[in-house]
Design an enzyme around this catalytic site. Structure first.
Site, mmCIF file in Angstrom:
data_model
loop_
_atom_site.group_PDB
_atom_site.id
_atom_site.type_symbol
_atom_site.label_atom_id
_atom_site.label_comp_id
_atom_site.label_asym_id
_atom_site.label_seq_id
_atom_site.Cartn_x
_atom_site.Cartn_y
_atom_site.Cartn_z
ATOM 1 N N SER A 139 26.494 -100.003 -75.331
ATOM 2 C CA SER A 139 25.666 -99.669 -76.546
ATOM 3 C C SER A 139 25.220 -101.349 -76.921
ATOM 4 O O SER A 139 24.798 -102.020 -76.233
ATOM 5 C CB SER A 139 25.967 -98.810 -77.358
ATOM 6 N N ASP A 265 19.645 -89.953 -72.680
ATOM 7 C CA ASP A 265 20.461 -90.605 -73.769
ATOM 8 C C ASP A 265 19.491 -90.450 -75.032
ATOM 9 O O ASP A 265 18.237 -90.916 -75.217
ATOM 10 C CB ASP A 265 20.286 -92.002 -73.448
ATOM 11 N N HIS A 291 24.570 -90.511 -74.179
ATOM 12 C CA HIS A 291 24.874 -92.032 -74.714
ATOM 13 C C HIS A 291 26.250 -92.337 -74.588
ATOM 14 O O HIS A 291 27.227 -91.818 -75.236
ATOM 15 C CB HIS A 291 24.434 -92.066 -76.168
#
Length: 318
Positions: A139, A265, A291
């Site tokens: 991320s 996502d 995600h």
């Protein structure tokens, strides 16, 4: 290694939330070190100590993540089981103790990545280690790692191979996605921990930013405008989201790198995923996974697909 989502996790939201909160995380034996930074601050790094001559994997966590995040525990458990070494550096203020400096961390923090990986590598060299040196980011940490790889180009080639998972490659589009509808649940989760840290930071450094504007921030755009952008040298949120996005540097990367993003996502919808990168970059965009989810198996599910995917890429390309 193709990813196939379990039938019982049918949406990007479920594939994101369930693995993070409902699948048990493997145990990992970490050893913590505190490093003083050049600007008078500190970072805490959690290490897995492997066998001499084996690879080291350094993992940069996501927004408000840590070595206890499900993806960090899953990858480091796999690293530990192989006899490899691992390191999970905590971005400023993410290790359970407030940092000292008038700054936090951000998606474009290539300078911080540079300092950490160079110090880790120099220490490995000083110890005479012959093992491979790998880097991964998840991320926000994945975006920051990609920024460093792209900005450093050949200077980053002491890293043998790298992986970025669910990186917000286009921060502006990701910000739009997180600012409406059900996705606000993720925004509220982040602000729930970010805001108290900022209130404490104002007690350390009165006048650093506007407390009323901080309290009024209801999305990441407003938060980044008040805190992240000005604290880290950006004019405003738009400047930060543009200049920090990894999509701009994918064509400049010279280290073998996997960019893994699910098309469903919720943090960055598939239609915004970059389609061009250097020949050293593998763009892997499975239809599902959420995600940083990528759960597999029947209920209650497992989170071992992602570590296997990453380690397979690192071994094949490093």
């Amino acid at each position: 290694m193709k990813y196939t989502a379990p039938f019982w996790l049918p949406s990007g939201h479920l594939q994101t939330i369930y693995p993070a909160i409902a699948i048990s995380k493997p145990a990992v034996r970490f050893r913590r070190e505190r490093w003083d930074t050049p600007d008078g601050d500190f970072i805490d790094i959690d290490f897995v100590d492997g066998q001499p001559g084996q690879p080291l994997v350094v993992l940069f966590h996501g927004l408000e993540g840590s070595s206890d995040s499900h993806y960090a525990r899953a990858l480091m458990a796999d690293v530990q089981a192989r006899g490899w070494s691992g390191a999970v550096p905590h971005f400023r203020g993410c290790s359970g103790e407030a940092n000292r400096a008038p700054r936090f961390y951000h998606s474009g923090d290539a300078a911080e990545i540079d300092w950490i990986v160079r110090r880790l590598h120099a220490r490995r060299q000083a110890a005479g280690s012959s093992g491979k040196f790998y880097a991964a980011g998840v991320s926000l940490g994945g975006n920051a790692l990609l920024r460093w790889l792209g900005e450093s180009q050949h200077q980053a080639e002491f890293v043998d191979a790298a992986c970025a998972v669910s990186a917000p490659l286009d921060l502006a589009q990701g910000g739009v996605s997180l600012s409406s509808g059900f996705n606000m649940i993720y925004t509220r989760m982040f602000l729930q921990t970010l805001k108290p840290k900022c209130v404490a930071k104002l007690q350390q450094f009165p006048g650093l930013f506007d407390l009323d504007a901080l309290h009024a921030a209801r999305d990441l755009y407003a938060f980044d405008n008040v805190v992240t952008a000005p604290l880290h040298g950006y004019r405003n949120t738009d400047d930060y989201w543009n200049r920090a996005s990894a999509k701009h540097v994918l064509s400049d990367i010279t280290v073998p790198t996997l960019v893994l993003n699910a098309k469903n996502d919720p943090f960055l919808p598939g239609r915004h995923l970059p389609q061009r990168a250097s020949s050293r970059v593998v763009l892997d965009y499975p239809e599902h996974g959420g995600h940083v989810g990528f759960a597999v198996g029947g209920p209650p599910g497992r989170i071992n697909w992602l570590p296997s995917k990453l380690i397979h890429f690192l071994e094949q390309h490093g």
